[in-house]
Design a protein around this motif. Structure first.
Motif, PDB file in Angstrom:
ATOM      1  N   SER A 155       0.972  -1.255   0.137  1.00  0.00           N
ATOM      2  CA  SER A 155       0.091   0.059  -0.036  1.00  0.00           C
ATOM      3  C   SER A 155       0.745   1.193   0.163  1.00  0.00           C
ATOM      4  O   SER A 155       1.902   1.191   0.434  1.00  0.00           O
ATOM      5  N   ASN A 156       0.302   2.211  -0.566  1.00  0.00           N
ATOM      6  CA  ASN A 156       0.992   3.502  -0.475  1.00  0.00           C
ATOM      7  C   ASN A 156       0.299   4.702  -0.015  1.00  0.00           C
ATOM      8  O   ASN A 156      -0.975   4.709  -0.359  1.00  0.00           O
ATOM      9  N   TYR A 178      -3.371   4.068  -1.690  1.00  0.00           N
ATOM     10  CA  TYR A 178      -3.472   3.261  -2.850  1.00  0.00           C
ATOM     11  C   TYR A 178      -3.133   1.884  -2.301  1.00  0.00           C
ATOM     12  O   TYR A 178      -2.450   1.664  -1.388  1.00  0.00           O
ATOM     13  N   PRO A 179      -3.603   0.589  -3.099  1.00  0.00           N
ATOM     14  CA  PRO A 179      -4.510   0.420  -4.108  1.00  0.00           C
ATOM     15  C   PRO A 179      -6.066   0.969  -3.703  1.00  0.00           C
ATOM     16  O   PRO A 179      -6.956   0.895  -4.835  1.00  0.00           O
TER      17      PRO A 179
END
Lengths: 128, 590
Positions: free
Chosen positions: B7-8, B62-63
């Motif tokens: 994840s970002n 994100y995602p």
């Protein structure tokens, strides 16, 4: 640093493809590791690390990993759900690192669910 | 190979969100993720302006595409625990449309984002502007590679011309034509300059390489080997990110000698101006780079012939340059498929004023103003009535609410008297007074006029004095016509675009709101209750609903009120602070 060439640009683009997919969609499979208190106590943390390691090893940049809370079947933790669009999700129970690796190799990469580790396929009934 | 993350967390680090504390939030996330041993699974990325500044600091995950707003550092532990450990988005920080019960979790479904088309801002919230690899991963420098190794200068110029790209910084002149003219002027030394206007700063902050790449392609088209980016000193974040981006590009050989093995040489220097408004005018800007006082030159000769250091020069603004790589990469046909007959592509606007969702937006040319104000902007704040929209900032003009269906393109907006290019949209509600607003803009013009030509220098002073007497209740018969006549003269005779356009706020406000001017002069009334000398501070007994809100809000106890009775203002005690006017919901204070 050496100067970039046109082909270097393409190489960098490929190297960062995983991150791009993560931010823009294009993910093929979603793995949800259930990480409620029960899951964490039963070792879900290790399952998560295994998943992440397998993804890195396979270079599978179209697999998304997420967490969720307790699935309600605490005695069968650690659990994970594997979802592919167009197919019912599969819930796997009582996971170990080896089981998770097998599931990753068979279900996630090849698309063949591993029946012996699975609890059930399909969505839970939702009452409204 | 980069570490694989699941994840970002994209934290907005545009100027607005940074001043709202987004850097502290980023630190808090780093610390909290480490605490949960998630630092190798979840990555924190600082991005440029996300656009939804009104809700800052904003975060996109994100995602999942989850949009969080107005997060504070102390909220981070809870957010990490819930979202990143347990996988549950936290409802408290999700976007909720005004007057609606249910939150909208995903960014792509939020109306503010849904109606936008991102071309220039294609990388916002998707890349770390401090990392050149992030830009390259999203096809960055692919267009430059094509332009440098496959296309001739003529082919580049033709593609830009065919795309119909027009300058986003001023009068909307054809960019391809400008490049063509400059390319054809003989000379070995030519320059390319990028001007950074107000909303351009956000483009630079979010995606500096898109501007550098656009300049590089332009340099090849006109055969320039040196370029300048002219940035005001008071955009420090833009300056920092730009310098970093230029350094990275140099290090990677994307600036300098023999770029991408093409033999082409190009370098860019950042020039920090001191923030003078007139230096937005191209020749004044060039004077400033040359170390002289920023004053416009007499044209002709035009910069294409004699620009910076008397050499042929192309000047475009950052938004224009950011469009260029897209045109080269995807082609003129793709580019011109969006927009109207004569205005192609998109336009970036800074949306502000009395609107619910202020921020930075990008819309296709031809979109009705109404869509920008109501669908993207979420309507007028506090459910007030829309009066007008000021388009183009201090050099622009107002478009009244009755013309809200006007499509936003160069021709249609110019017809109303306003300006598209500068990229400001300020929403004006019924509590604004148009003569007072015109006065505000003219005061700005008076301050910023460089003084070189008389129409602008003396004209602005005269306009201001007439507007001052009107807003003071001392307006004279014939003042309106005098304002129009003088403005027309300033428009016709000023040396540069600054003077010529600075009268737009006066001309358009008279054109559409002449009745307000007349009310000030003939009836000695300010309909919007803004000009203090024209307010009687008396309660209108017919309109008063006896609610007592004015009484409760009066800081000096000048209002007499009892439940069920009409309020009364004691003129001896009243300090004319207008708090009663702000509190009254029924326009009952005359």
């Amino acid at each position: 640093m050496a100067k970039l060439t046109v082909s270097d640009l393409k190489k960098i683009k490929e190297e960062y493809h995983a991150e791009k997919v993560l931010r823009e969609g294009g993910l093929r499979v979603r793995i949800t590791v259930h990480m409620g208190t029960c899951g964490i106590a039963a070792g879900a943390r290790g399952i998560m690390s295994t998943v992440m390691a397998e993804i890195a090893k396979a270079g599978a940049d179209d697999v998304s990993v997420t967490t969720s809370g307790c699935a309600g079947l605490c005695s069968n933790e650690p659990m994970a759900t594997v979802e592919t669009p167009g197919q019912p999700p599969v819930k796997y129970i009582s996971l170990t690192d080896d089981k998770m690796k097998a599931i990753f190799a068979e279900h996630v990469l090849k698309g063949k669910p591993v029946a012996e580790y699975a609890l059930v396929t399909g969505h839970e009934n939702e009452t409204t | 190979m980069e570490t694989t993350y699941r994840s970002n967390i994209m934290i907005c680090a545009g100027t607005g969100c940074v001043s709202n504390g987004s850097l502290k939030i980023s630190e808090a996330f780093e610390a909290e993720l480490t605490k949960h041993n998630l630092q190798d699974e979840i990555k924190v990325v600082l991005t440029g302006c996300n656009g939804f500044c009104a809700k800052g600091p904003v975060i996109v995950v994100y995602p999942d595409d989850i949009f969080y707003q107005q997060v504070k550092p102390e909220d981070v532990p809870n957010l990490v625990e819930e979202h990143f450990v347990k996988g549950r988005p936290v409802e408290k920080f999700l976007y909720k449309p005004p007057m609606k019960k249910d939150a909208i979790p995903t960014m792509s479904e939020i109306p503010f984002f849904k109606h936008q088309v991102l071309r220039v801002l294609r990388n916002r919230s998707r890349i770390d502007p401090a990392k050149i690899e992030d830009y390259i991963a999203r096809d960055g420098y692919a267009a430059a590679a094509k332009a440098l190794t496959e296309l001739s200068p003529e082919q580049i110029v033709n593609e830009i011309k065919r795309a119909g790209l027009r300058g986003r910084g001023g009068a909307g002149f054809s960019t391809g034509l400008k490049w063509e003219i400059t390319a054809q002027v003989p000379g070995d030394v030519k320059y390319i300059i990028c001007n950074v206007k107000f909303m351009d700063r956000n483009i630079i902050e979010a995606d500096p390489h898109s501007v550098i790449e656009g300049m590089l392609i332009g340099a090849k088209a006109i055969n320039a080997h040196y370029g300048y980016v002219y940035v005001r000193d008071d955009y420090p974040l833009a300056v920092r990110r730009l310098r970093l981006a230029i350094d990275q590009a140099k290090e990677q050989g994307l600036l300098g000698k023999d770029i991408l093995g093409s033999g082409f040489e190009f370098d860019i220097e950042v020039y920090q101006g001191s923030g003078t408004f007139v230096c937005g005018e191209e020749t004044a800007l060039m004077e400033s780079i040359e170390g002289k006082r920023g004053m416009p030159r007499v044209k002709p000769p035009f910069p294409a012939v004699k620009g910076l250091w008397q050499k042929p020069t192309v000047l475009n603004n950052a938004e224009t340059f950011a469009n260029v790589p897209l045109i080269i990469q995807k082609g003129a046909d793709w580019y011109s498929s969006l927009g109207t007959e004569k205005s192609k592509g998109t336009k970036v606007f800074s949306l502000s004023g009395a609107v619910n969702n202020s921020g930075l937006v990008e819309v296709p040319m031809g979109i009705p103003l109404r869509t920008i104000v109501y669908d993207i902007g979420g309507g007028v704040k506090n459910n007030r009535k829309l009066k007008a929209v000021q388009l183009g900032g201090s050099a622009g003009g107002c478009v009244p609410a009755s013309l809200l269906d006007t499509p936003v393109d160069f021709e249609s907006i110019t017809k109303t008297g306003a300006v598209v290019a500068a990229g400001g949209i300020e929403v004006i509600d019924e509590t604004s007074c148009m003569p007072a607003m015109a006065k505000f803009f003219i005061e700005f013009m008076e301050d910023e006029s460089c003084g070189k030509c008389i129409p602008c220098r003396v004209g602005s002073e005269t306009l201001r004095s007439i507007l001052t007497r009107i807003t003071n209740g001392e307006g004279r018969e014939g003042d309106i016509d005098l304002l129009v006549k003088l403005s027309e003269q300033i428009k016709d005779t000023s040396l540069c675009g600054f003077g010529q356009t600075s009268v737009n706020p006066v001309l358009t406000s008279i054109k559409y709101f002449r009745d307000e001017y007349e009310a000030h002069i003939k009836e000695h009334k300010c309909p919007a209750r803004v000009c203090t000398p024209l307010i009687e501070f008396k309660v209108n007994e017919e309109k008063c609903k006896k609610c007592g809100l004015c009484f409760k809000g009066c800081p000096v106890g000048a209002i007499v009120w009892e439940k069920g009775k009409v309020a009364y203002i004691d003129q001896d005690k009243c300090t004319k602070c207008k708090s009663c006017i702000k509190n009254c919901r029924f326009w009952a204070i005359d």
